[in-house]
Write a protein that holds these residues in place. Structure first.
Motif, mmCIF file in Angstrom:
data_model
loop_
_atom_site.group_PDB
_atom_site.id
_atom_site.type_symbol
_atom_site.label_atom_id
_atom_site.label_comp_id
_atom_site.label_asym_id
_atom_site.label_seq_id
_atom_site.Cartn_x
_atom_site.Cartn_y
_atom_site.Cartn_z
ATOM 1 N N ALA A 1 0.976 -1.230 -0.052
ATOM 2 C CA ALA A 1 -0.101 -0.074 -0.005
ATOM 3 C C ALA A 1 0.881 1.207 0.057
ATOM 4 C CB ALA A 1 -0.971 0.081 1.262
ATOM 5 N N PRO A 2 0.377 2.375 -0.846
ATOM 6 C CA PRO A 2 1.253 3.688 -0.850
ATOM 7 C C PRO A 2 1.038 4.512 0.204
ATOM 8 C CG PRO A 2 -0.242 3.582 -2.556
ATOM 9 C CD PRO A 2 -0.518 2.266 -1.885
ATOM 10 N N ASN A 3 0.062 4.233 1.001
ATOM 11 C CA ASN A 3 -0.240 5.395 1.671
ATOM 12 C C ASN A 3 -1.301 4.779 2.983
ATOM 13 O OD1 ASN A 3 -3.180 5.488 0.878
ATOM 14 N ND2 ASN A 3 -2.323 6.521 -0.745
ATOM 15 N N GLY A 4 -1.627 5.636 3.906
ATOM 16 C CA GLY A 4 -2.413 5.179 4.973
ATOM 17 C C GLY A 4 -3.749 4.807 4.605
ATOM 18 N N ILE B 1 -3.050 10.493 5.302
ATOM 19 C CA ILE B 1 -3.227 9.696 6.650
ATOM 20 C C ILE B 1 -1.820 9.034 6.756
ATOM 21 C CG2 ILE B 1 -4.062 7.519 7.825
ATOM 22 C CD1 ILE B 1 -6.759 8.139 6.280
ATOM 23 N N ASP B 2 -1.077 9.632 7.877
ATOM 24 C CA ASP B 2 0.161 8.866 8.167
ATOM 25 C C ASP B 2 0.421 7.627 8.581
ATOM 26 O OD1 ASP B 2 -0.247 9.345 10.530
ATOM 27 O OD2 ASP B 2 1.073 11.330 10.851
ATOM 28 N N GLY B 3 1.452 7.001 9.105
ATOM 29 C CA GLY B 3 1.575 5.524 9.596
ATOM 30 C C GLY B 3 0.789 5.685 10.914
ATOM 31 N N VAL B 4 0.939 6.678 11.850
ATOM 32 C CA VAL B 4 0.346 6.643 13.066
ATOM 33 C C VAL B 4 -1.117 6.496 13.116
ATOM 34 C CG1 VAL B 4 0.102 7.865 15.390
ATOM 35 C CG2 VAL B 4 2.385 7.732 14.226
ATOM 36 N N GLN B 5 -1.462 7.543 12.191
ATOM 37 C CA GLN B 5 -3.131 7.551 12.080
ATOM 38 C C GLN B 5 -3.617 6.074 11.534
ATOM 39 O OE1 GLN B 5 -2.715 11.103 9.769
ATOM 40 N NE2 GLN B 5 -4.354 12.079 11.241
ATOM 41 N N ALA B 6 -2.944 5.700 10.748
ATOM 42 C CA ALA B 6 -3.447 4.464 10.003
ATOM 43 C C ALA B 6 -3.433 3.269 11.072
ATOM 44 C CB ALA B 6 -2.531 4.120 8.985
ATOM 45 N N LYS C 1 -3.644 3.654 14.223
ATOM 46 C CA LYS C 1 -5.078 3.778 15.214
ATOM 47 C C LYS C 1 -6.201 3.184 14.639
ATOM 48 C CE LYS C 1 -3.257 7.790 17.613
ATOM 49 N NZ LYS C 1 -3.180 9.409 17.868
ATOM 50 N N ALA C 2 -6.422 3.743 13.342
ATOM 51 C CA ALA C 2 -7.559 3.023 12.296
ATOM 52 C C ALA C 2 -7.628 1.494 12.403
ATOM 53 C CB ALA C 2 -7.742 3.775 11.201
ATOM 54 N N ILE C 3 -6.480 1.144 12.020
ATOM 55 C CA ILE C 3 -6.391 -0.607 11.952
ATOM 56 C C ILE C 3 -6.755 -1.159 13.114
ATOM 57 C CG2 ILE C 3 -4.939 -2.288 11.022
ATOM 58 C CD1 ILE C 3 -3.942 -0.566 8.657
ATOM 59 N N LYS C 4 -6.007 -0.859 14.260
ATOM 60 C CA LYS C 4 -6.211 -1.237 15.480
ATOM 61 C C LYS C 4 -7.793 -1.481 15.853
ATOM 62 C CE LYS C 4 -2.259 -2.437 17.579
ATOM 63 N NZ LYS C 4 -2.128 -3.754 18.106
ATOM 64 N N LYS C 5 -8.511 -0.320 15.614
ATOM 65 C CA LYS C 5 -10.027 -0.568 15.966
ATOM 66 C C LYS C 5 -10.740 -1.470 15.090
ATOM 67 C CE LYS C 5 -10.464 4.244 17.057
ATOM 68 N NZ LYS C 5 -11.107 5.740 16.656
ATOM 69 N N ILE C 6 -10.201 -1.687 13.926
ATOM 70 C CA ILE C 6 -10.846 -2.832 13.159
ATOM 71 C C ILE C 6 -10.233 -4.185 13.577
ATOM 72 C CG2 ILE C 6 -11.121 -3.743 10.534
ATOM 73 C CD1 ILE C 6 -10.510 -0.635 9.721
ATOM 74 N N ASN C 7 -9.146 -4.362 13.592
ATOM 75 C CA ASN C 7 -8.440 -5.769 14.014
ATOM 76 C C ASN C 7 -7.174 -5.645 15.152
ATOM 77 O OD1 ASN C 7 -7.582 -7.978 14.213
ATOM 78 N ND2 ASN C 7 -7.365 -8.597 12.006
ATOM 79 N N PRO C 8 -7.638 -5.620 16.371
ATOM 80 C CA PRO C 8 -6.642 -5.375 17.313
ATOM 81 C C PRO C 8 -5.406 -6.370 17.303
ATOM 82 C CG PRO C 8 -8.593 -5.136 18.449
ATOM 83 C CD PRO C 8 -8.915 -5.691 16.997
ATOM 84 N N SER C 9 -5.635 -7.599 16.656
ATOM 85 C CA SER C 9 -4.657 -8.706 16.684
ATOM 86 C C SER C 9 -3.667 -8.369 15.823
ATOM 87 C CB SER C 9 -5.487 -9.861 16.498
ATOM 88 O OG SER C 9 -5.787 -9.853 15.165
ATOM 89 N N ILE C 10 -3.780 -7.392 14.737
ATOM 90 C CA ILE C 10 -2.713 -7.155 14.075
ATOM 91 C C ILE C 10 -1.397 -6.413 14.603
ATOM 92 C CG2 ILE C 10 -1.995 -6.058 11.805
ATOM 93 C CD1 ILE C 10 -4.835 -6.096 10.912
ATOM 94 N N ARG C 11 -0.284 -7.242 14.260
ATOM 95 C CA ARG C 11 1.065 -6.429 14.731
ATOM 96 C C ARG C 11 1.669 -5.644 13.662
ATOM 97 N NH1 ARG C 11 2.245 -10.104 18.982
ATOM 98 N NH2 ARG C 11 0.153 -10.894 19.558
ATOM 99 N N GLU D 1 9.119 11.470 20.103
ATOM 100 C CA GLU D 1 7.946 11.609 19.846
ATOM 101 C C GLU D 1 6.972 10.594 18.870
ATOM 102 O OE1 GLU D 1 5.654 13.585 21.801
ATOM 103 O OE2 GLU D 1 7.588 14.190 22.700
ATOM 104 N N TYR D 2 7.587 10.473 17.954
ATOM 105 C CA TYR D 2 6.964 9.453 16.793
ATOM 106 C C TYR D 2 7.149 7.980 17.425
ATOM 107 C CZ TYR D 2 6.780 12.378 12.982
ATOM 108 O OH TYR D 2 6.509 13.266 11.737
ATOM 109 N N ALA D 3 8.249 7.569 18.067
ATOM 110 C CA ALA D 3 8.136 6.540 18.683
ATOM 111 C C ALA D 3 7.276 6.276 19.801
ATOM 112 C CB ALA D 3 9.742 6.266 19.266
ATOM 113 N N LYS D 4 6.953 7.427 20.755
ATOM 114 C CA LYS D 4 6.386 7.336 21.884
ATOM 115 C C LYS D 4 4.817 7.288 21.236
ATOM 116 C CE LYS D 4 5.479 11.307 23.995
ATOM 117 N NZ LYS D 4 5.571 12.354 25.021
ATOM 118 N N GLU D 5 4.432 7.802 20.382
ATOM 119 C CA GLU D 5 2.935 7.992 19.740
ATOM 120 C C GLU D 5 2.466 6.387 19.297
ATOM 121 O OE1 GLU D 5 -0.064 10.692 17.442
ATOM 122 O OE2 GLU D 5 2.126 11.026 17.333
#
Length: 528
Positions: free
Chosen positions: A34-37, A61-66, A68-78, A89-93
């Motif tokens: 995928a080329p973007n979030g 949609i950057d990686g951090v936002q993506a 968060k969105a994917i975790k809501k859909i499927n929390p088991s994805i790593r 700051e990026y690492a912490k988020e």
């Protein structure tokens, strides 16, 4: 195989990651890029990958936002985060989203594969733990089902001694105040007898259906014998005993309605015994349910019948009969001819003392007793179908003689079984254990292999060999563990798994309990 999605706005990065991962192992496969979030969220929803390599800095949609969105859909994805921006700051988020892996661009091949290996190992370990937990739940459910079935069996022959309503209440997590028996019977329509498969299918349907309609009531389903299944219903409140007919009728109505939708070519009949406050009294409820079923034979249009409470004088007489039946069944089970004859004579004398007794009443008493004998033989695994042909028109002495002859024939059959069949079956069981000790072996499996009920297999095994099934299995496993420890090339963990244990810590505790030494100490002493 674990599925991986690559998310990065740079096509060269995506291509390079895909090649490295697909060439690294047969256990992982890149299933998309995928080329973007935004597209990453769509692809994650559609393909449900196990792992996503996610670039942090992307347009839209950057990686951090993506994440968060994917975790809501499927929390088991790593997620394994990939970025050229090495900032806290990026690492912490992303860490707040549960992301543990973070690699920097340009990424070294060994860093990529090391991160992937750690995440894969974590996924596989969690999967293994889920399987083990499910296996434990399944084994526990099966053990509880067996325990309940065997306990109901002991209720029927009035052998309840070692557990009370209070103790069952503690196991079930509810307060049990009383209980009663419903006896379910499947009668063929017409002259055609029901096959063993038809009976078994009905039995499975009955258990499943009862579980679905019981709502908040507690119950225990007993074994299928011939075409009858006893079910023990437990009352959790005093009011449930008072209104037990209302609750029982709700169950009966639901079952009859669902049964009519099935095509068993048979009729369902239900006898209901009275509720009692003590476990040792439940045999009375069973006999009442049995008599209710027999009375329904005179009124074929009835589908169920509740037992009627007897007068106090009759109850006293009934208690004597129950006590004699209990002793008689135990004597038959032991194959003790002299004791059987003595108890039977007492039974016959008690019936004969009643001046008003008729042949039909004696026949009924004997019929009920022989049903209990037949059920006991079935539980022991003894095939003996013949029953005495007693006519109501016969005089009382003729009925007594036929009853005595039948009991003596049954005792003879039990003696043969105890001396030959049971002995052979138990040695067959020992051989089976010695061959399959490294498997996840259960008492139920071994009992099924030798065609004995788990309850009686357990009892006979201990009587014959002086130890329980689990003690013998443990003894065999420890013996093999000692033999394998002689080989210094085998690790203790390897030995643990090879003899049937899944937990090295548990194996160590069992080994020390039986030998006085831990596996490490034993190996030092014996091997040096």
């Amino acid at each position: 195989m674990l599925k991986i999605l690559i998310v990065d706005d740079e096509i060269l990065e995506r291509t390079a990651l895909t090649k490295i991962i697909n060439r690294s192992s047969e256990d992982v496969m890149v299933i998309g890029e995928a080329p973007n979030g935004r597209i990453a969220i769509e692809m994650a929803t559609e393909h449900r990958p196990d792992i996503i390599f996610m670039d942090i800095k992307m347009p839209g949609i950057d990686g951090v936002q993506a994440v968060k969105a994917i975790k809501k859909i499927n929390p088991s994805i790593r997620f394994i985060m990939v970025s050229a921006f090495n900032t806290f700051e990026y690492a912490k988020e992303v860490m707040q989203q549960g992301v543990k892996e973070y690699i920097l661009k340009p990424s070294r091949k060994q860093d990529i594969l090391a991160a992937l290996e750690r995440v894969c190992a974590e996924i596989l370990e969690e999967s293994k733990q889920r399987e083990e937990q499910q296996s434990l739940r399944d084994n526990l459910d099966r053990a509880v089902s067996i325990a309940q079935k065997e306990w109901v069996s002991t209720v029927l022959v009035n052998q309840v001694q070692d557990i009370t309503f209070d103790e069952w209440g503690q196991l079930l997590g509810v307060e049990i105040t009383s209980g009663y028996i419903m006896l379910f019977s499947l009668r063929p329509k017409g002259m055609t007898e029901l096959s063993a498969d038809q009976k078994q299918n009905w039995y499975l349907w009955l258990k499943d259906t009862l579980n679905s309609v019981m709502m908040k009531q507690e119950m225990m389903v007993g074994p299928l014998t011939d075409s009858q299944v006893p079910v023990l219903f437990l009352c959790k409140k005093v009011t449930e005993k008072v209104h037990f007919k209302t609750n029982a009728l709700a169950v009966i109505d639901s079952l009859n309605r669902l049964f009519e939708k099935k095509s068993y070519h048979a009729e369902l009949r239900i006898g209901v015994g009275l509720p009692y406050n003590h476990a040792h009294e439940l045999n009375k409820s069973y006999l009442e349910a049995l008599m209710a079923l027999q009375q329904m034979a005179k009124t074929p249009e009835r589908k169920y019948l509740f037992a009627v409470k007897q007068g106090s004088a009759e109850l006293s007489s009934s208690s004597e009969v129950l006590e004699i039946e209990k002793k008689l069944l135990e004597a038959v089970r032991q194959g003790d001819v002299n004791q059987v004859l003595f108890i039977f004579e007492s039974f016959a004398e008690m019936l004969a003392e009643d001046k008003n007794i008729k042949g039909s009443s004696v026949k009924k008493a004997f019929d009920e007793m022989f049903i209990l004998v037949s059920r006991m033989l079935h539980d022991l695994g003894i095939s003996y179908e013949r029953t005495p042909a007693i006519e109501e028109s016969e005089d009382i002495m003729a009925i007594f003689e036929k009853g005595k002859a039948h009991l003596l024939a049954v005792v003879h059959q039990v003696q043969i079984w105890r001396n030959d069949h049971a002995k052979g079956m138990l040695h067959k069981a020992k051989e089976y254990i010695e061959i399959h000790y490294a498997d996840s072996l259960t008492l139920e499996q071994v009992a099924e292999y030798v065609e004995l009920s788990p309850f009686y297999f357990s009892k006979l095994f201990k009587d014959r060999f002086g130890m329980t099934f689990i003690d013998y299995l443990t003894e065999i496993r420890i013996k093999h563990a000692k033999a394998e420890m002689v080989d210094p090339g085998k690790s203790l963990k390897e030995i643990c798994y090879s003899i049937g244990y899944k937990d090295p810590n548990y194996f160590s505790r069992v080994f020390k309990k039986h030998t006085g030494l831990s596996p490490t100490e034993f190996r030092k002493v014996t091997v040096g």
